[in-house]
Write an enzyme that holds these catalytic residues in place. Structure first.
Site, mmCIF file in Angstrom:
data_model
loop_
_atom_site.group_PDB
_atom_site.id
_atom_site.type_symbol
_atom_site.label_atom_id
_atom_site.label_comp_id
_atom_site.label_asym_id
_atom_site.label_seq_id
_atom_site.Cartn_x
_atom_site.Cartn_y
_atom_site.Cartn_z
ATOM 1 C CG ASP A 19 51.488 36.623 26.342
ATOM 2 O OD1 ASP A 19 51.320 36.771 25.065
ATOM 3 O OD2 ASP A 19 51.498 35.881 27.256
ATOM 4 C CB SER A 20 47.134 36.310 25.498
ATOM 5 O OG SER A 20 48.022 35.282 25.492
ATOM 6 C CE1 TYR A 51 44.452 38.513 24.007
ATOM 7 C CE2 TYR A 51 46.440 39.305 22.662
ATOM 8 C CZ TYR A 51 45.410 39.562 23.709
ATOM 9 O OH TYR A 51 45.384 40.751 24.328
ATOM 10 N N GLY A 52 45.322 32.629 21.242
ATOM 11 C CA GLY A 52 45.546 31.567 19.969
ATOM 12 C C GLY A 52 44.371 30.950 19.230
ATOM 13 C CB CYS A 82 51.614 37.655 22.663
ATOM 14 S SG CYS A 82 50.241 36.551 21.906
ATOM 15 C CG ASN A 83 55.048 33.622 19.251
ATOM 16 O OD1 ASN A 83 55.884 33.471 18.353
ATOM 17 N ND2 ASN A 83 55.546 33.477 20.562
ATOM 18 C CB THR A 84 48.447 34.729 18.836
ATOM 19 O OG1 THR A 84 48.991 33.452 19.529
ATOM 20 C CG2 THR A 84 47.296 34.535 18.200
ATOM 21 C CD GLU A 160 47.548 29.815 30.974
ATOM 22 O OE1 GLU A 160 46.677 30.246 31.675
ATOM 23 O OE2 GLU A 160 48.334 30.812 30.204
ATOM 24 C CB CYS A 192 53.595 29.413 21.654
ATOM 25 S SG CYS A 192 52.299 29.597 22.916
ATOM 26 C CB THR A 193 55.147 33.603 25.197
ATOM 27 O OG1 THR A 193 53.796 33.788 25.169
ATOM 28 C CG2 THR A 193 55.604 34.800 24.153
ATOM 29 C CG HIS A 194 52.030 29.678 27.394
ATOM 30 N ND1 HIS A 194 51.483 30.916 26.929
ATOM 31 C CD2 HIS A 194 51.029 29.241 28.339
ATOM 32 C CE1 HIS A 194 50.535 31.221 27.535
ATOM 33 N NE2 HIS A 194 50.281 30.563 28.650
HETATM 34 N N1 DGL Z 1 51.067 34.073 24.066
HETATM 35 C C1 DGL Z 1 50.537 33.144 23.187
HETATM 36 C C2 DGL Z 1 51.417 33.233 22.121
HETATM 37 O O1 DGL Z 1 52.794 33.360 22.170
HETATM 38 C C3 DGL Z 1 49.946 31.820 23.541
HETATM 39 C C4 DGL Z 1 48.752 31.997 24.562
HETATM 40 C C5 DGL Z 1 47.430 32.342 23.914
HETATM 41 O O2 DGL Z 1 47.002 31.544 23.104
HETATM 42 O O3 DGL Z 1 47.017 33.253 24.199
HETATM 43 O O4 DGL Z 1 51.032 32.699 20.989
#
Ligand code: DGL
Length: 275
Positions: A19-20, A51-52, A82-84, A160, A192-194
């Site tokens: 993930d990011s 990454y978003g 990570c979704n992005t 975060e 999004c994983t957050h």
């Molecule tokens: N992990 C990213 C996602 O699931 C979110 C955090 C980011 O923007 O890197 O899209």
């Protein structure tokens, strides 16, 4: 006999997850719960988070570098937690890697389609995920449900910073969810994983008629199915969990433990540029 020995050693190879940053730990946690015998290696690209808001090309490059590192660690399967990165890099990684690659978007879309009764699904995610329309396409592939998307760029920094509750976060959640709720959605994908860390506030704001769909559990199930199909489920007595980051391992230990719901004791910093 030789084939049997080869398969046995293949089974106990680790699953690579990346993930990011911290967010993918929610997916790792779900995988670890569903498959406690699996050896897992996690890479959090903390030097490049978020990454978003990055371009497709940048996210593909980061993802390829991380995949190369995880392959050197002899993984049997790669999970893009990570979704992005799933939105931008899944196709490129599937094409170029010698192991199976699973992203979080398809499992999340499938779970939403399974859940919706009125065929109105809401998606919340980063700007990158929403602009890629990956969830929309994944839902359209399997159903006629209508999809309503909303980018929520303030959620990642709030999480975060540990602002999972409180008046300010509540107001931000309400602002982002109101347009989706006006569409009468009955399922909301946390794209999004957050976002699982905001579950309480999201559930309260969305109300009892809207189910929250967390792709972490759906992804863990997909991983299980993929390994079962290939007869690659681990039979290790004790699983090893390893954590790597591209920057700031101490911060990762502290904040990551919240995402993983377990204390993370050892994190190693890796400089991918030097590899
Ligand atoms: N992990 C990213 C996602 O699931 C979110 C955090 C980011 O923007 O890197 O899209």
């Amino acid at each position: 006999m030789q084939e049997k020995i080869k398969l046995a050693s293949l089974k106990n190879k680790p699953i690579g997850i990346f993930d990011s940053g911290f967010g993918g730990l929610t997916v790792m946690s779900a995988i670890s719960k569903a498959l406690p015998a699996e050896n897992l290696i996690y890479f959090g690209d903390t030097a490049h988070v978020p990454y978003g808001s990055k371009s497709r090309d940048a996210v593909i490059k980061f993802s390829k570098d991380i995949a190369a590192f995880l392959l050197k660690n002899d993984i049997k399967l790669l999970v893009i937690a990570c979704n992005t990165a799933s939105a931008f890099a899944l196709t490129a990684l599937k094409k170029s890697l010698p192991v199976a690659v699973i992203g979080v978007i398809e499992p999340g879309a499938k779970a939403a389609v399974k859940n919706t009764k009125n065929r109105k699904i809401g998606i919340i995610g980063t700007e990158g995920t929403v602009s890629s329309a990956s969830y929309l396409k994944a839902v359209k592939k399997i159903s006629k449900a209508r999809v309503f998307q909303q980018a929520c760029p303030l959620f990642v920094p709030l999480v975060e910073e540990g602002w999972n509750k409180g008046e300010i976060t509540q107001a931000v959640v309400k602002t982002y969810l109101t347009p989706l709720l006006k569409k009468n959605i009955d399922s909301l994908v946390l794209g999004c994983t957050h976002y699982p860390l905001l579950k309480d506030l999201l559930a309260k704001t969305a109300g009892k008629n809207v189910s929250l769909i967390d792709s972490a559990t759906a992804t863990a199930n997909e991983v299980k199915e993929a390994l079962l199909k290939k007869d690659l489920l681990s039979n290790a007595k004790k699983a090893a969990l390893k954590f790597y980051v591209s920057d700031n391992p101490e911060k990762f230990k502290k904040i990551g433990s919240k995402f993983f719901c377990k204390k993370i004791n050892k994190v190693k910093k890796i400089c991918l540029e030097k590899m």
